[in-house]
Design a protein around this motif. Sequence first.
Motif, PDB file in Angstrom:
ATOM      1  N   GLY A  41      17.527  20.700  45.586  1.00 26.22           N
ATOM      2  CA  GLY A  41      16.912  21.045  44.475  1.00 26.22           C
ATOM      3  C   GLY A  41      16.546  22.655  44.085  1.00 26.22           C
ATOM      4  N   VAL A  42      15.840  23.330  45.286  1.00 28.86           N
ATOM      5  CA  VAL A  42      14.906  24.187  45.499  1.00 28.86           C
ATOM      6  C   VAL A  42      15.928  24.902  45.810  1.00 28.86           C
ATOM      7  N   GLN A  43      16.934  24.790  46.446  1.00 26.17           N
ATOM      8  CA  GLN A  43      18.014  26.185  46.514  1.00 26.17           C
ATOM      9  C   GLN A  43      19.106  26.546  45.472  1.00 26.17           C
ATOM     10  N   ASP A  44      19.325  25.231  44.775  1.00 24.66           N
ATOM     11  CA  ASP A  44      20.132  25.220  43.469  1.00 24.66           C
ATOM     12  C   ASP A  44      19.358  26.441  42.295  1.00 24.66           C
ATOM     13  N   TYR A  45      17.870  25.674  42.015  1.00 24.84           N
ATOM     14  CA  TYR A  45      17.331  25.704  41.089  1.00 24.84           C
ATOM     15  C   TYR A  45      16.398  27.736  41.345  1.00 24.84           C
ATOM     16  N   VAL A  46      16.213  28.231  42.982  1.00 23.57           N
ATOM     17  CA  VAL A  46      16.253  29.499  42.773  1.00 23.57           C
ATOM     18  C   VAL A  46      17.837  30.216  42.460  1.00 23.57           C
ATOM     19  N   SER A  47      18.288  29.676  43.438  1.00 22.43           N
ATOM     20  CA  SER A  47      20.363  30.614  43.133  1.00 22.43           C
ATOM     21  C   SER A  47      20.507  30.591  41.575  1.00 22.43           C
ATOM     22  N   LEU A  48      20.119  29.854  40.888  1.00 18.41           N
ATOM     23  CA  LEU A  48      20.306  29.427  39.217  1.00 18.41           C
ATOM     24  C   LEU A  48      19.776  30.420  38.806  1.00 18.41           C
ATOM     25  N   ARG A  49      18.924  30.380  38.994  1.00 20.74           N
ATOM     26  CA  ARG A  49      17.335  31.638  38.170  1.00 20.74           C
ATOM     27  C   ARG A  49      17.506  33.021  38.810  1.00 20.74           C
ATOM     28  N   THR A  50      18.473  33.034  40.171  1.00 19.02           N
ATOM     29  CA  THR A  50      18.440  34.410  40.476  1.00 19.02           C
ATOM     30  C   THR A  50      19.966  34.732  40.300  1.00 19.02           C
ATOM     31  N   SER A  51      20.606  34.381  39.639  1.00 13.39           N
ATOM     32  CA  SER A  51      21.757  34.458  39.362  1.00 13.39           C
ATOM     33  C   SER A  51      21.822  34.872  37.706  1.00 13.39           C
ATOM     34  N   ALA A  52      20.898  34.091  37.329  1.00 10.97           N
ATOM     35  CA  ALA A  52      20.508  34.637  35.394  1.00 10.97           C
ATOM     36  C   ALA A  52      20.116  35.842  35.464  1.00 10.97           C
ATOM     37  N   ILE A  53      19.171  36.229  36.395  1.00 12.60           N
ATOM     38  CA  ILE A  53      18.611  37.292  36.374  1.00 12.60           C
ATOM     39  C   ILE A  53      19.364  39.131  36.461  1.00 12.60           C
ATOM     40  N   VAL A  54      20.073  38.126  37.516  1.00 14.88           N
ATOM     41  CA  VAL A  54      20.566  39.257  38.080  1.00 14.88           C
ATOM     42  C   VAL A  54      22.478  39.130  36.539  1.00 14.88           C
ATOM     43  N   LEU A  55      22.968  38.520  35.896  1.00  6.19           N
ATOM     44  CA  LEU A  55      24.113  38.447  34.622  1.00  6.19           C
ATOM     45  C   LEU A  55      22.954  39.320  33.378  1.00  6.19           C
ATOM     46  N   SER A  56      21.654  39.011  33.736  1.00  5.97           N
ATOM     47  CA  SER A  56      20.903  39.472  32.488  1.00  5.97           C
ATOM     48  C   SER A  56      20.213  40.941  32.699  1.00  5.97           C
ATOM     49  N   LEU A  57      20.405  41.832  33.734  1.00  2.00           N
ATOM     50  CA  LEU A  57      20.818  42.421  33.853  1.00  2.00           C
ATOM     51  C   LEU A  57      21.325  43.344  33.884  1.00  2.00           C
ATOM     52  N   TYR A  58      22.659  43.458  34.362  1.00  2.00           N
ATOM     53  CA  TYR A  58      23.880  43.553  34.004  1.00  2.00           C
ATOM     54  C   TYR A  58      24.352  44.088  33.211  1.00  2.00           C
ATOM     55  N   THR A  59      24.036  43.067  32.108  1.00  2.00           N
ATOM     56  CA  THR A  59      24.351  43.004  30.778  1.00  2.00           C
ATOM     57  C   THR A  59      23.471  43.760  29.906  1.00  2.00           C
ATOM     58  N   LEU A  60      22.322  43.737  30.094  1.00  2.00           N
ATOM     59  CA  LEU A  60      21.406  44.946  29.515  1.00  2.00           C
ATOM     60  C   LEU A  60      21.914  46.047  29.705  1.00  2.00           C
ATOM     61  N   PHE A  61      22.274  46.116  30.703  1.00  2.00           N
ATOM     62  CA  PHE A  61      22.455  47.744  31.384  1.00  2.00           C
ATOM     63  C   PHE A  61      23.902  47.699  30.395  1.00  2.00           C
ATOM     64  N   ILE A  62      24.952  46.862  30.763  1.00  2.00           N
ATOM     65  CA  ILE A  62      26.332  47.441  29.306  1.00  2.00           C
ATOM     66  C   ILE A  62      25.786  47.829  28.314  1.00  2.00           C
ATOM     67  N   LEU A  63      24.549  47.038  27.340  1.00  3.63           N
ATOM     68  CA  LEU A  63      24.886  46.982  26.614  1.00  3.63           C
ATOM     69  C   LEU A  63      23.449  48.726  26.091  1.00  3.63           C
ATOM     70  N   GLY A  64      23.128  48.756  26.591  1.00  6.58           N
ATOM     71  CA  GLY A  64      22.494  50.150  26.722  1.00  6.58           C
ATOM     72  C   GLY A  64      23.512  51.366  26.846  1.00  6.58           C
ATOM     73  N   PHE A  65      24.304  50.840  28.097  1.00  4.36           N
ATOM     74  CA  PHE A  65      25.383  52.162  27.904  1.00  4.36           C
ATOM     75  C   PHE A  65      25.799  52.473  26.753  1.00  4.36           C
ATOM     76  N   PHE A  66      26.480  51.221  26.304  1.00  6.78           N
ATOM     77  CA  PHE A  66      27.022  51.390  24.667  1.00  6.78           C
ATOM     78  C   PHE A  66      26.000  52.334  23.660  1.00  6.78           C
ATOM     79  N   LEU A  67      25.085  51.412  23.660  1.00  6.57           N
ATOM     80  CA  LEU A  67      24.427  52.036  22.772  1.00  6.57           C
ATOM     81  C   LEU A  67      23.446  54.044  22.963  1.00  6.57           C
ATOM     82  N   VAL A  68      23.751  54.076  23.918  1.00  4.31           N
ATOM     83  CA  VAL A  68      23.151  55.275  24.105  1.00  4.31           C
ATOM     84  C   VAL A  68      24.346  56.736  24.881  1.00  4.31           C
ATOM     85  N   THR A  69      25.698  55.743  24.322  1.00  4.31           N
ATOM     86  CA  THR A  69      26.896  57.046  24.605  1.00  4.31           C
ATOM     87  C   THR A  69      27.752  56.986  23.364  1.00  4.31           C
TER      88      THR A  69
END
Length: 115
Positions: A12-40
């Motif tokens: 369960g710990v490995q699943d928890y860490v993997s799920l949270r890490t993947s969520a952080i990466v996906l959140s950062l990617y989403t924010l980057f793409i949104l920022g790209f559309f806002l500044v372009t």
Amino acid sequence: MVLNQASLKRDGVQDYVSLRTSAIVLSLYTLFILGFFLVTPVVTFEIWQALFANIFMKVFTLLALLSIAVHTRIGLWQVLTDYVKSASTRAVLQFFLYALAFGYVAVGLFVLWGA
């Protein structure tokens, strides 16, 4: 003795860490793409192509695709084990949903690195 065959030697710990890490990466990617559309102000094909021609963007997108795969695998396993009580129905659903998720990631990799 209780054996958990579905975990594939994970816990369960490995699943928890993997799920949270993947969520952080996906959140950062989403924010980057949104920022790209806002500044372009105008996004053309050439600008979009230039963005994805950058090796850092390709690596970031690859991380996002892998995060989607991890997040999907763990999330589907949790939801299906909670709500689908029949083991055979759950196995069939898992097979088709995992195959669909793999297909999405494979197409994403092909588009990202194949072109």
